[in-house]
Design a protein around this motif. Structure first.
Motif, PDB file in Angstrom:
ATOM      1  N   GLU A 131     -73.967 -10.248  17.999  1.00 31.63           N
ATOM      2  CA  GLU A 131     -73.361  -9.397  17.006  1.00 31.63           C
ATOM      3  C   GLU A 131     -73.690  -7.839  16.904  1.00 31.63           C
ATOM      4  N   ASP A 132     -74.567  -7.521  17.909  1.00 34.94           N
ATOM      5  CA  ASP A 132     -74.832  -6.138  17.955  1.00 34.94           C
ATOM      6  C   ASP A 132     -73.806  -5.454  18.977  1.00 34.94           C
ATOM      7  N   THR A 133     -72.926  -6.275  19.322  1.00 34.14           N
ATOM      8  CA  THR A 133     -71.879  -5.504  20.368  1.00 34.14           C
ATOM      9  C   THR A 133     -70.978  -4.607  19.453  1.00 34.14           C
ATOM     10  N   ALA A 134     -70.647  -3.467  20.075  1.00 37.68           N
ATOM     11  CA  ALA A 134     -69.879  -2.504  19.206  1.00 37.68           C
ATOM     12  C   ALA A 134     -70.044  -1.270  20.266  1.00 37.68           C
ATOM     13  N   VAL A 135     -69.237  -0.060  19.695  1.00 34.29           N
ATOM     14  CA  VAL A 135     -69.473   0.982  20.113  1.00 34.29           C
ATOM     15  C   VAL A 135     -70.608   1.987  19.339  1.00 34.29           C
ATOM     16  N   TYR A 136     -71.468   2.643  20.007  1.00 31.21           N
ATOM     17  CA  TYR A 136     -72.443   3.315  19.270  1.00 31.21           C
ATOM     18  C   TYR A 136     -72.279   4.753  19.536  1.00 31.21           C
ATOM     19  N   TYR A 137     -72.426   5.149  18.244  1.00 33.84           N
ATOM     20  CA  TYR A 137     -72.223   6.765  18.240  1.00 33.84           C
ATOM     21  C   TYR A 137     -73.365   7.368  17.808  1.00 33.84           C
ATOM     22  N   CYS A 138     -73.756   8.615  18.215  1.00 28.70           N
ATOM     23  CA  CYS A 138     -74.705   9.434  18.023  1.00 28.70           C
ATOM     24  C   CYS A 138     -74.420  10.528  17.033  1.00 28.70           C
ATOM     25  N   ASN A 139     -74.973  11.034  16.074  1.00 31.68           N
ATOM     26  CA  ASN A 139     -74.721  11.896  15.047  1.00 31.68           C
ATOM     27  C   ASN A 139     -75.938  13.077  14.873  1.00 31.68           C
ATOM     28  N   ALA A 140     -75.418  13.973  14.486  1.00 31.75           N
ATOM     29  CA  ALA A 140     -76.548  15.163  14.208  1.00 31.75           C
ATOM     30  C   ALA A 140     -76.277  16.142  13.299  1.00 31.75           C
ATOM     31  N   ASP A 141     -76.953  16.471  12.560  1.00 31.14           N
ATOM     32  CA  ASP A 141     -76.712  17.558  11.562  1.00 31.14           C
ATOM     33  C   ASP A 141     -77.908  18.819  11.383  1.00 31.14           C
ATOM     34  N   GLY A 142     -77.397  19.942  11.380  1.00 27.40           N
ATOM     35  CA  GLY A 142     -78.323  21.021  11.265  1.00 27.40           C
ATOM     36  C   GLY A 142     -77.633  22.398  10.964  1.00 27.40           C
ATOM     37  N   ARG A 143     -78.553  23.327  11.684  1.00 26.33           N
ATOM     38  CA  ARG A 143     -77.843  24.692  11.629  1.00 26.33           C
ATOM     39  C   ARG A 143     -77.598  25.243  12.907  1.00 26.33           C
ATOM     40  N   LEU A 144     -76.311  26.050  13.107  1.00 28.22           N
ATOM     41  CA  LEU A 144     -76.108  26.927  14.502  1.00 28.22           C
ATOM     42  C   LEU A 144     -77.199  28.096  14.378  1.00 28.22           C
ATOM     43  N   VAL A 145     -76.995  28.719  15.513  1.00 32.19           N
ATOM     44  CA  VAL A 145     -77.706  30.183  15.513  1.00 32.19           C
ATOM     45  C   VAL A 145     -77.308  31.195  14.493  1.00 32.19           C
ATOM     46  N   THR A 146     -75.952  31.093  13.953  1.00 25.39           N
ATOM     47  CA  THR A 146     -75.218  31.744  13.119  1.00 25.39           C
ATOM     48  C   THR A 146     -75.495  31.290  11.603  1.00 25.39           C
ATOM     49  N   ALA A 147     -76.630  30.475  11.329  1.00 20.71           N
ATOM     50  CA  ALA A 147     -76.864  29.935  10.238  1.00 20.71           C
ATOM     51  C   ALA A 147     -75.670  28.892   9.499  1.00 20.71           C
TER      52      ALA A 147
END
Length: 120
Positions: free
Chosen positions: A88-104
């Protein structure tokens, strides 16, 4: 402006282990939370695990005790160690990230996904 590249998916037998990696690159100033989601065919994308910049973690009930999320802030990389895998762990796994760019400017980015298949 931010790219997330995942690796480590594949085919494994039930009870086996896999380790996923996701490296973020681009005009990044800082990353707050990083996480892994999965999406099985015909189902919605769901959170598997997340980790903040300070190391606080959160797990879906279905993976607690089996999966471990970690990150290397110096490399802007997040990992997901998956043990005792179940079909049941079978799936497509996606990475996600949030933050700030160098431009803020704030950003939220997704990886392209990596397939995890667990055979019974």
């Amino acid at each position: 402006q931010v790219q997330l590249v995942e690796s480590g998916g594949g085919l494994v037998q039930a009870g086996g282990s896999l380790r996923l990696s996701c490296a973020a690159s681009g005009s990044i100033h800082s990353i707050n939370a990083m996480g892994w989601y999965h999406q099985a065919p015909g189902k919605q994308r769901e959170l598997v695990a997340s980790i903040t910049s300070s190391g606080s973690t959160n797990y879906a009930d279905s993976v607690k005790g089996r999966f471990t999320i970690s990150r290397d802030n110096a490399k802007n990389t997040v990992y997901l160690q998956m043990n005792s895998l179940k079909p049941e762990d079978t799936a497509v796994y996606y990475c996600n990230a949030d933050g700030r760019l160098v431009t803020a400017t704030k950003f939220q980015a997704w990886g392209q996904g990596t397939q995890v298949t667990v055979s019974s």
